[in-house]
Scaffold this active site. Structure first.
Site, short mmCIF file in Angstrom:
data_model
loop_
_atom_site.label_atom_id
_atom_site.label_comp_id
_atom_site.label_asym_id
_atom_site.label_seq_id
_atom_site.Cartn_x
_atom_site.Cartn_y
_atom_site.Cartn_z
N THR A 182 0.65 -1.34 0.16
CA THR A 182 0.05 -0.10 0.08
C THR A 182 0.79 1.21 -0.15
O THR A 182 2.19 1.10 -0.24
CB THR A 182 -1.06 0.13 1.15
OG1 THR A 182 -1.80 1.13 0.91
CG2 THR A 182 -0.29 0.15 2.29
N LYS A 186 3.26 1.38 -3.94
CA LYS A 186 2.80 0.55 -5.07
C LYS A 186 3.64 0.72 -6.35
O LYS A 186 3.10 -0.22 -7.29
CB LYS A 186 1.15 1.08 -5.57
CG LYS A 186 0.32 0.55 -4.17
CD LYS A 186 -1.16 0.98 -4.40
CE LYS A 186 -2.01 0.70 -3.20
NZ LYS A 186 -3.40 1.08 -3.49
N ASN A 207 -0.34 -3.90 -5.86
CA ASN A 207 -0.81 -4.16 -4.56
C ASN A 207 -0.79 -5.46 -4.22
O ASN A 207 -1.13 -5.71 -3.02
CB ASN A 207 -1.98 -3.36 -4.66
CG ASN A 207 -3.41 -4.31 -4.78
OD1 ASN A 207 -3.08 -5.10 -5.63
ND2 ASN A 207 -4.34 -4.31 -4.11
N ASP A 222 -6.73 -4.36 -6.81
CA ASP A 222 -7.60 -3.22 -6.60
C ASP A 222 -8.50 -3.16 -7.74
O ASP A 222 -9.65 -2.82 -7.70
CB ASP A 222 -6.82 -1.82 -6.46
CG ASP A 222 -5.93 -1.44 -5.27
OD1 ASP A 222 -6.56 -2.08 -4.27
OD2 ASP A 222 -5.33 -0.58 -5.23
N GLY A 246 -9.97 13.09 -8.64
CA GLY A 246 -8.69 12.99 -7.90
C GLY A 246 -7.72 11.91 -8.70
O GLY A 246 -7.97 10.94 -9.32
N ALA A 247 -6.57 12.52 -9.37
CA ALA A 247 -5.65 12.04 -10.27
C ALA A 247 -4.50 11.29 -9.49
O ALA A 247 -3.32 11.63 -9.56
CB ALA A 247 -5.00 12.82 -11.09
N GLY A 249 -3.21 7.37 -7.08
CA GLY A 249 -2.91 5.89 -7.51
C GLY A 249 -4.01 5.01 -7.63
O GLY A 249 -4.28 4.17 -8.47
P1 NAP Z 1 -3.87 9.63 -3.30
O1 NAP Z 1 -2.98 9.15 -4.26
O2 NAP Z 1 -3.16 10.12 -2.01
O3 NAP Z 1 -4.84 11.06 -3.48
C1 NAP Z 1 -5.57 10.82 -4.69
C2 NAP Z 1 -5.95 12.22 -5.39
O4 NAP Z 1 -6.73 12.81 -4.72
C3 NAP Z 1 -4.36 13.22 -5.38
O5 NAP Z 1 -3.74 12.54 -6.42
C4 NAP Z 1 -5.26 14.26 -5.65
O6 NAP Z 1 -5.52 14.49 -6.96
C5 NAP Z 1 -6.61 14.34 -4.95
N1 NAP Z 1 -6.65 14.86 -3.78
C6 NAP Z 1 -5.80 14.71 -2.62
N2 NAP Z 1 -6.29 15.61 -1.53
C7 NAP Z 1 -7.15 16.58 -2.20
C8 NAP Z 1 -7.76 17.39 -1.48
N3 NAP Z 1 -7.79 17.99 -0.44
N4 NAP Z 1 -9.14 18.27 -2.27
C9 NAP Z 1 -9.12 17.78 -3.57
N5 NAP Z 1 -8.47 16.66 -4.12
C10 NAP Z 1 -7.65 15.88 -3.61
O7 NAP Z 1 -4.68 8.50 -2.57
P2 NAP Z 1 -5.06 7.11 -3.53
O8 NAP Z 1 -4.28 5.88 -3.09
O9 NAP Z 1 -5.56 7.44 -4.89
O10 NAP Z 1 -6.35 6.98 -2.47
C11 NAP Z 1 -7.62 7.72 -2.82
C12 NAP Z 1 -8.65 7.29 -1.94
O11 NAP Z 1 -9.20 5.97 -2.24
C13 NAP Z 1 -8.31 7.35 -0.48
O12 NAP Z 1 -9.38 7.62 0.35
C14 NAP Z 1 -8.02 5.69 -0.29
O13 NAP Z 1 -8.23 5.42 1.15
C15 NAP Z 1 -9.07 5.19 -1.10
N6 NAP Z 1 -8.79 3.77 -1.56
C16 NAP Z 1 -9.83 2.78 -1.38
C17 NAP Z 1 -9.53 1.43 -1.83
C18 NAP Z 1 -10.56 0.47 -1.67
O14 NAP Z 1 -10.29 -0.63 -1.35
N7 NAP Z 1 -11.83 0.88 -1.10
C19 NAP Z 1 -8.40 1.07 -2.56
C20 NAP Z 1 -7.35 2.29 -2.87
C21 NAP Z 1 -7.53 3.45 -2.45
P3 NAP Z 1 -5.46 15.91 -7.74
O15 NAP Z 1 -4.05 16.50 -7.20
O16 NAP Z 1 -5.14 15.50 -9.16
O17 NAP Z 1 -6.72 16.69 -7.67
#
Ligand code: NAP
Length: 387
Positions: A182, A186, A207, A222, A246-247, A249
């Site tokens: 995680t 990743k 993952n 995932d 949101g861009a 992972g």
């Molecule tokens: P990440 O890479 O840290 O963040 C995702 C994107 O969200 C960032 O690149 C950014 O995109 C945007 N972002 C971050 N903070 C923000 C803010 N304050 N306002 C608006 N946009 C914001 O996280 P991730 O790994 O992709 O995970 C994203 C979410 O999915 C998390 O909550 C995680 O827990 C969840 N998740 C769940 C699962 C599951 O199995 N259910 C699996 C994976 C992840 P921009 O800069 O492009 O706007």
């Protein structure tokens, strides 16, 4: 050539014989369950299942059916395991949870191995990441081991950024049988792998790691977990207009899933279009102002951490925006209902949180590690228990 009616009659006769044999097999399975209860033997024996498939492929006259026979026996054995599990009293169903005897970690001190070393040696799986205090993965995997009676343990391994390589290699040297990966590893982990699966390669993130025939292989479950969540909630993708927020992972796996399943139009919404364009080549990217101008869409997916515990009072978009879609999916699972999903419910549209995806990705990883298929009812059972 026989006519259709004749062919159908022939199939009906064969089906009758199959049902009689199936019944016989299930009775034998119940006897096996009794034996396992008496002798405290776990339900899943991946090696035995592998042998059953190989043995039956060997006796096939027409080898073109090899893959079909493999699928057939995987299903039959999955049904058998399920039947065994249902016939185990709860305490036996638990199997022997954990732990690791004679486990002498050659791992750097910063890797936490919290196994109690008092019981028999069991199969070790785990999750590597930087900060894992919040993880509910051990709960998901332990529930599965309990249902299947597997003698296995799932541990959390917190690793500092600069020690990823040494600790990853130490875990392999210590005989870990499978790993999840995680944040923030990743992508970084890929350089230490021998191979990666097609979907992980397309997504550019891993993952799940398997160890097969001396090779270290990366996958992305995932992607599968996300797909299972959409299927479970009857959210169609083909020819649909999709918006992903949101861009990061997680968006990579989500977008790849939409591409592979023929979504008509995929829009990625980012606060930083330039940076997003570097990481998501070939994807249409818009900003939040442009999203406001969008008239209608089918599915909106929140792949940002906005609304996640403890900052539960925020949503990446407002209710007017969400109301333009038929379904809203939030990858967040804590809280179960984010503000984003609350808005969706208020607008009367389908609202789905990320818990099923989390369970789905964990079970898909177990299927890869144990070379077996796990019944969908088991995914549902674990999901319901976590709810
Ligand atoms: P990440 O890479 O840290 O963040 C995702 C994107 O969200 C960032 O690149 C950014 O995109 C945007 N972002 C971050 N903070 C923000 C803010 N304050 N306002 C608006 N946009 C914001 O996280 P991730 O790994 O992709 O995970 C994203 C979410 O999915 C998390 O909550 C995680 O827990 C969840 N998740 C769940 C699962 C599951 O199995 N259910 C699996 C994976 C992840 P921009 O800069 O492009 O706007």
């Amino acid at each position: 050539m026989k006519d259709l009616e004749e062919l159908r009659e022939e199939i009906d006769t064969i089906d009758k014989q199959l049902v009689a044999l199936f019944e016989k097999r299930m009775e034998a399975v119940l006897d096996v369950a009794k034996y396992k209860i008496k002798n405290s033997i776990p339900i899943l024996n991946a090696e035995r299942e592998k042998q059953v498939i190989e043995k039956n492929i060997r006796i096939l006259k027409n080898k073109e059916f090899s893959n079909a026979v493999e699928d057939f026996f995987k299903s039959v054995m999955s049904i058998s395991r399920n039947l065994e599990a249902h016939n185990m009293p709860d305490d036996k169903n638990i199997g022997k949870q954990s732990n690791i005897e004679n486990f002498e970690p050659k791992i750097e001190d910063n890797v936490k191995i919290e196994a109690d070393k008092t019981q028999t040696k069991s199969t070790l799986f785990g999750l590597i990441g930087e900060k894992l205090g919040h993880s509910i993965s051990p709960a998901i995997h332990s529930k599965l081991y309990k249902i299947l009676g597997m003698n296995a343990v799932y541990e959390l391994f917190e690793i500092e950024k600069k020690k990823l390589e040494v600790n990853f290699k130490a875990l392999i040297a210590n005989g870990v049988k499978g790993l999840n990966v995680t944040i923030p590893y990743k992508v970084d982990i890929i350089k230490y792998l021998d191979e990666i699966s097609v979907e992980a390669d397309k997504i550019g993130a891993v993952n799940t790691i398997c160890f097969k025939n001396g090779k270290v292989i990366g996958h992305n479950t995932d992607y599968h977990g996300f797909g299972k969540m959409l299927e479970k909630n009857n959210i169609p993708v083909k020819n649909k207009k999709i918006v992903v927020l949101g861009a990061g992972g997680a968006a990579k796996a989500v977008i790849q899933y939409f591409i592979d399943n023929n979504a008509k139009d995929i829009l990625l919404v980012s606060r930083d279009k330039k940076k997003a364009a570097e990481n998501f080549k070939g994807t249409k990217i818009i900003d939040y102002d442009e999203l406001k101008a969008l008239e209608q869409g089918d599915v909106i997916v929140n792949c940002t951490p906005c609304g996640m515990y403890p900052k539960t009072e925020i949503s990446p978009v407002d209710e007017n925006c969400i109301g333009k879609f038929s379904s809203a999916v939030d990858l967040i699972y804590n809280p179960k209902e984010t503000l984003f999903l609350k808005y969706a419910k208020e607008k009367g549209i389908k609202a789905v949180n990320g818990l099923y995806m989390l369970v789905g990705q964990a079970i898909a990883a177990e299927e890869l590690w144990n070379d077996s298929t796990i019944d969908e009812n088991i995914v549902d059972k674990i999901y319901q228990e976590l709810l």
